[in-house]
Design a protein around this motif. Structure first.
Motif, PDB file in Angstrom:
ATOM      1  N   ALA A  35       3.483  37.916  26.777  1.00 47.98           N
ATOM      2  CA  ALA A  35       3.966  36.630  26.958  1.00 47.98           C
ATOM      3  C   ALA A  35       4.705  35.949  26.109  1.00 47.98           C
ATOM      4  CB  ALA A  35       2.629  35.729  27.504  1.00 47.98           C
ATOM      5  N   PHE A  36       4.526  35.950  24.983  1.00 43.84           N
ATOM      6  CA  PHE A  36       5.181  35.258  23.715  1.00 43.84           C
ATOM      7  C   PHE A  36       6.480  35.570  23.816  1.00 43.84           C
ATOM      8  CE2 PHE A  36       1.243  33.770  21.904  1.00 43.84           C
ATOM      9  CZ  PHE A  36       1.420  32.354  21.739  1.00 43.84           C
ATOM     10  N   LEU A  37       6.579  37.118  23.887  1.00 46.00           N
ATOM     11  CA  LEU A  37       7.905  37.741  23.783  1.00 46.00           C
ATOM     12  C   LEU A  37       8.836  37.387  24.895  1.00 46.00           C
ATOM     13  CD1 LEU A  37       9.883  39.711  22.453  1.00 46.00           C
ATOM     14  CD2 LEU A  37       8.710  41.659  23.827  1.00 46.00           C
ATOM     15  N   ALA A  38       8.068  37.186  26.267  1.00 43.22           N
ATOM     16  CA  ALA A  38       8.795  36.903  27.364  1.00 43.22           C
ATOM     17  C   ALA A  38       9.331  35.598  27.491  1.00 43.22           C
ATOM     18  CB  ALA A  38       7.965  36.962  28.676  1.00 43.22           C
ATOM     19  N   LEU A  39       8.645  34.669  26.760  1.00 45.74           N
ATOM     20  CA  LEU A  39       8.946  33.297  26.698  1.00 45.74           C
ATOM     21  C   LEU A  39      10.106  33.228  25.750  1.00 45.74           C
ATOM     22  CD1 LEU A  39       5.646  31.326  26.612  1.00 45.74           C
ATOM     23  CD2 LEU A  39       7.695  30.786  28.093  1.00 45.74           C
ATOM     24  N   TYR A  40      10.018  33.852  24.614  1.00 42.01           N
ATOM     25  CA  TYR A  40      11.216  33.766  23.695  1.00 42.01           C
ATOM     26  C   TYR A  40      12.292  34.249  24.049  1.00 42.01           C
ATOM     27  CZ  TYR A  40      13.818  34.991  19.580  1.00 42.01           C
ATOM     28  OH  TYR A  40      14.945  35.094  18.556  1.00 42.01           O
ATOM     29  N   ILE A  41      12.414  35.266  24.962  1.00 43.33           N
ATOM     30  CA  ILE A  41      13.610  35.836  25.489  1.00 43.33           C
ATOM     31  C   ILE A  41      14.079  34.842  26.773  1.00 43.33           C
ATOM     32  CG2 ILE A  41      14.433  37.699  27.206  1.00 43.33           C
ATOM     33  CD1 ILE A  41      12.711  39.626  25.811  1.00 43.33           C
ATOM     34  N   HIS A  42      13.275  34.348  27.243  1.00 44.28           N
ATOM     35  CA  HIS A  42      13.453  33.162  28.384  1.00 44.28           C
ATOM     36  C   HIS A  42      14.319  32.068  27.843  1.00 44.28           C
ATOM     37  CE1 HIS A  42      11.221  29.384  28.489  1.00 44.28           C
ATOM     38  NE2 HIS A  42      12.015  29.178  29.735  1.00 44.28           N
ATOM     39  N   TRP A  43      13.714  31.660  26.384  1.00 44.33           N
ATOM     40  CA  TRP A  43      14.440  30.571  25.735  1.00 44.33           C
ATOM     41  C   TRP A  43      15.826  30.950  25.409  1.00 44.33           C
ATOM     42  CZ3 TRP A  43      13.831  25.741  25.013  1.00 44.33           C
ATOM     43  CH2 TRP A  43      12.880  24.922  25.149  1.00 44.33           C
ATOM     44  N   ALA A  44      16.104  32.209  24.908  1.00 43.10           N
ATOM     45  CA  ALA A  44      17.415  32.714  24.655  1.00 43.10           C
ATOM     46  C   ALA A  44      18.384  32.539  25.673  1.00 43.10           C
ATOM     47  CB  ALA A  44      17.268  34.280  23.946  1.00 43.10           C
ATOM     48  N   ILE A  45      17.848  32.980  26.669  1.00 42.79           N
ATOM     49  CA  ILE A  45      18.721  32.779  27.954  1.00 42.79           C
ATOM     50  C   ILE A  45      19.043  31.428  28.251  1.00 42.79           C
ATOM     51  CG2 ILE A  45      18.829  33.421  30.513  1.00 42.79           C
ATOM     52  CD1 ILE A  45      17.059  36.031  29.943  1.00 42.79           C
ATOM     53  N   TRP A  46      18.131  30.740  28.265  1.00 42.72           N
ATOM     54  CA  TRP A  46      18.326  29.287  28.730  1.00 42.72           C
ATOM     55  C   TRP A  46      19.086  28.597  27.660  1.00 42.72           C
ATOM     56  CZ3 TRP A  46      16.704  24.329  27.278  1.00 42.72           C
ATOM     57  CH2 TRP A  46      16.734  23.483  28.143  1.00 42.72           C
ATOM     58  N   ILE A  47      18.974  28.839  26.392  1.00 42.26           N
ATOM     59  CA  ILE A  47      19.930  28.135  25.232  1.00 42.26           C
ATOM     60  C   ILE A  47      21.069  28.519  25.541  1.00 42.26           C
ATOM     61  CG2 ILE A  47      20.431  28.229  23.076  1.00 42.26           C
ATOM     62  CD1 ILE A  47      17.379  27.890  22.495  1.00 42.26           C
ATOM     63  N   ASP A  48      21.486  30.120  25.983  1.00 42.46           N
ATOM     64  CA  ASP A  48      22.632  30.468  26.286  1.00 42.46           C
ATOM     65  C   ASP A  48      23.284  29.724  27.410  1.00 42.46           C
ATOM     66  OD1 ASP A  48      25.022  32.710  25.820  1.00 42.46           O
ATOM     67  OD2 ASP A  48      24.375  32.768  27.999  1.00 42.46           O
ATOM     68  N   VAL A  50      22.626  26.675  28.382  1.00 39.20           N
ATOM     69  CA  VAL A  50      23.105  25.264  27.978  1.00 39.20           C
ATOM     70  C   VAL A  50      24.387  25.369  27.092  1.00 39.20           C
ATOM     71  CG1 VAL A  50      22.050  23.610  26.187  1.00 39.20           C
ATOM     72  CG2 VAL A  50      20.655  24.547  27.921  1.00 39.20           C
ATOM     73  N   ILE A  51      24.467  26.270  26.195  1.00 39.79           N
ATOM     74  CA  ILE A  51      25.673  26.139  25.387  1.00 39.79           C
ATOM     75  C   ILE A  51      26.825  26.432  26.245  1.00 39.79           C
ATOM     76  CG2 ILE A  51      26.770  27.765  23.807  1.00 39.79           C
ATOM     77  CD1 ILE A  51      24.301  28.435  22.513  1.00 39.79           C
ATOM     78  N   ASN A  52      26.774  27.240  27.223  1.00 38.16           N
ATOM     79  CA  ASN A  52      27.968  27.463  28.198  1.00 38.16           C
ATOM     80  C   ASN A  52      28.148  26.550  29.312  1.00 38.16           C
ATOM     81  OD1 ASN A  52      29.274  29.976  26.752  1.00 38.16           O
ATOM     82  ND2 ASN A  52      26.946  30.770  27.073  1.00 38.16           N
ATOM     83  N   ALA A  53      27.284  25.448  29.247  1.00 36.19           N
ATOM     84  CA  ALA A  53      27.222  24.417  30.337  1.00 36.19           C
ATOM     85  C   ALA A  53      28.727  23.747  30.518  1.00 36.19           C
ATOM     86  CB  ALA A  53      26.253  23.243  30.138  1.00 36.19           C
ATOM     87  N   GLY A  54      29.084  23.860  31.842  1.00 36.38           N
ATOM     88  CA  GLY A  54      30.279  23.315  32.271  1.00 36.38           C
ATOM     89  C   GLY A  54      29.970  22.026  32.821  1.00 36.38           C
ATOM     90  N   LYS A  55      30.899  22.166  34.046  1.00 34.67           N
ATOM     91  CA  LYS A  55      31.197  20.475  34.724  1.00 34.67           C
ATOM     92  C   LYS A  55      29.641  20.248  35.396  1.00 34.67           C
ATOM     93  CE  LYS A  55      34.213  18.006  37.912  1.00 34.67           C
ATOM     94  NZ  LYS A  55      35.396  18.192  38.805  1.00 34.67           N
ATOM     95  N   SER A  56      29.575  18.929  35.550  1.00 38.17           N
ATOM     96  CA  SER A  56      28.328  18.918  36.424  1.00 38.17           C
ATOM     97  C   SER A  56      28.505  18.065  37.698  1.00 38.17           C
ATOM     98  CB  SER A  56      27.258  17.831  35.517  1.00 38.17           C
ATOM     99  OG  SER A  56      26.702  18.340  34.262  1.00 38.17           O
ATOM    100  N   TYR A  57      27.564  18.093  38.683  1.00 35.03           N
ATOM    101  CA  TYR A  57      27.857  17.523  39.927  1.00 35.03           C
ATOM    102  C   TYR A  57      26.820  16.722  40.412  1.00 35.03           C
ATOM    103  CZ  TYR A  57      31.846  21.061  40.151  1.00 35.03           C
ATOM    104  OH  TYR A  57      32.798  21.824  39.707  1.00 35.03           O
ATOM    105  N   GLY A  58      27.113  15.663  41.130  1.00 34.06           N
ATOM    106  CA  GLY A  58      25.909  14.917  41.499  1.00 34.06           C
ATOM    107  C   GLY A  58      25.683  13.400  41.062  1.00 34.06           C
ATOM    108  N   ASN A  68      27.400  29.746  32.979  1.00 33.14           N
ATOM    109  CA  ASN A  68      27.511  31.240  33.212  1.00 33.14           C
ATOM    110  C   ASN A  68      26.751  32.004  31.889  1.00 33.14           C
ATOM    111  OD1 ASN A  68      29.273  31.505  35.549  1.00 33.14           O
ATOM    112  ND2 ASN A  68      30.722  30.372  34.610  1.00 33.14           N
ATOM    113  N   ILE A  69      26.230  32.715  32.020  1.00 34.28           N
ATOM    114  CA  ILE A  69      25.323  33.473  31.167  1.00 34.28           C
ATOM    115  C   ILE A  69      26.327  34.414  30.358  1.00 34.28           C
ATOM    116  CG2 ILE A  69      24.707  35.560  32.427  1.00 34.28           C
ATOM    117  CD1 ILE A  69      22.161  35.283  30.897  1.00 34.28           C
ATOM    118  N   GLN A  70      26.235  34.523  28.974  1.00 34.85           N
ATOM    119  CA  GLN A  70      27.122  35.398  28.170  1.00 34.85           C
ATOM    120  C   GLN A  70      26.140  36.513  27.687  1.00 34.85           C
ATOM    121  OE1 GLN A  70      30.439  35.275  27.896  1.00 34.85           O
ATOM    122  NE2 GLN A  70      30.535  33.562  29.157  1.00 34.85           N
ATOM    123  N   PHE A  71      25.932  37.588  28.272  1.00 32.40           N
ATOM    124  CA  PHE A  71      25.086  38.696  27.783  1.00 32.40           C
ATOM    125  C   PHE A  71      25.042  38.964  26.330  1.00 32.40           C
ATOM    126  CE2 PHE A  71      25.308  39.375  32.526  1.00 32.40           C
ATOM    127  CZ  PHE A  71      24.006  39.207  32.669  1.00 32.40           C
TER     128      PHE A  71
END
Length: 241
Positions: A35-48, A50-58, A68-71
């Motif tokens: 679970a700790f490993l899965a959460l860490y990988i989830h954080w890496a994906i989510w931060i990626d 956030v880093i690549n966040a573009g235009k916001s709508y709403g 867009n995720i950068q693998f």
């Protein structure tokens, strides 16, 4: 909760079952670690993302940000935990989402993340702990077959049923009603564990029907007995019923 259960389920199937882990405490440890490993990988994906966040709508009340995720970047982050934790601290300082126009950050966001961590890790560990407890046949080097029987009537005298199973008395089991609506009525669930080695085990749960505050039927679960040995005659009676 769903994420925690999914992580625990995957670990239970591919690690506990395939690896034939029979020690519940070791199963718990593997579930927590996974679970700790899965959460860490989830954080890496989510931060990626956030880093690549573009235009916001709403609007300032509700909206969505395109990303867009950068693998390759994700894999780079996974192997740089110091960078991941640096970004986590920055995200906590500024926040990336809000409630009614107020951005959630700081101590309150740490609290939310801590609750999320506890839920995911606890559920994952609990799932793998329960799987490692299930009966395993050392003589055949395989897990017992798990058979969940159709619902029987609610068991009023739990101690008597346990005594009957221990003594091999089938009279009360024969009297158990099968005419029960498991979606509405209080009932019992019998799970039989069978193996080619000959020995069988039985777990029984009572399900007590009740109405919630919206008049929907829910069930309280009470463990009557878990993994009690049953003889071949009782096993056959239950399967026949």
């Amino acid at each position: 909760m769903g994420f925690g259960f999914l992580v625990g389920f995957v670990i239970a199937v591919f690690v506990i079952k395939k690896g034939k882990v029979r020690n519940p405490l070791l199963g718990l440890f593997i579930g927590l670690l996974g679970a700790f490993l899965a959460l860490y990988i989830h954080w890496a994906i989510w931060i990626d993302l956030v880093i690549n966040a573009g235009k916001s709508y709403g609007s300032n009340r509700i909206g969505v940000t395109v990303s867009n995720i950068q693998f390759l970047q994700v894999f780079s982050l996974i192997f740089q935990p110091d960078v991941v934790f640096k970004y986590i601290i920055q995200v906590n300082e500024y926040g990336t989402w809000g409630i009614r126009g107020a951005t959630v950050s700081g101590a309150f966001l740490w609290l939310i993340w801590a609750i999320e961590l506890v839920i995911v890790v606890a559920i994952s560990g609990f799932v793998t702990y329960l799987d490692a407890k299930k009966p395993f046949s050392e003589s055949t080097n395989s897990w017992y077959d798990e058979i969940i029987l159709p619902a029987f009537g609610f068991i009023e005298n739990k101690q008597q049923i346990i005594a009957d199973i221990l003594t091999g008395n089938s009279d009360n089991l024969e009297l158990l009603s099968k005419d029960v609506d498991s979606k509405k009525d209080s009932h019992s669930i019998f799970t039989l564990y069978k193996s080619k080695s000959g020995t069988s085990y039985l777990s029984i749960e009572n399900k007590t029907s009740k109405l919630d505050n919206k008049d929907n039927i829910t069930f309280d679960t009470d463990q009557v007995v878990e993994y009690i040995a049953v003889n071949a005659q009782l096993s056959k009676i239950l399967l026949d019923k």
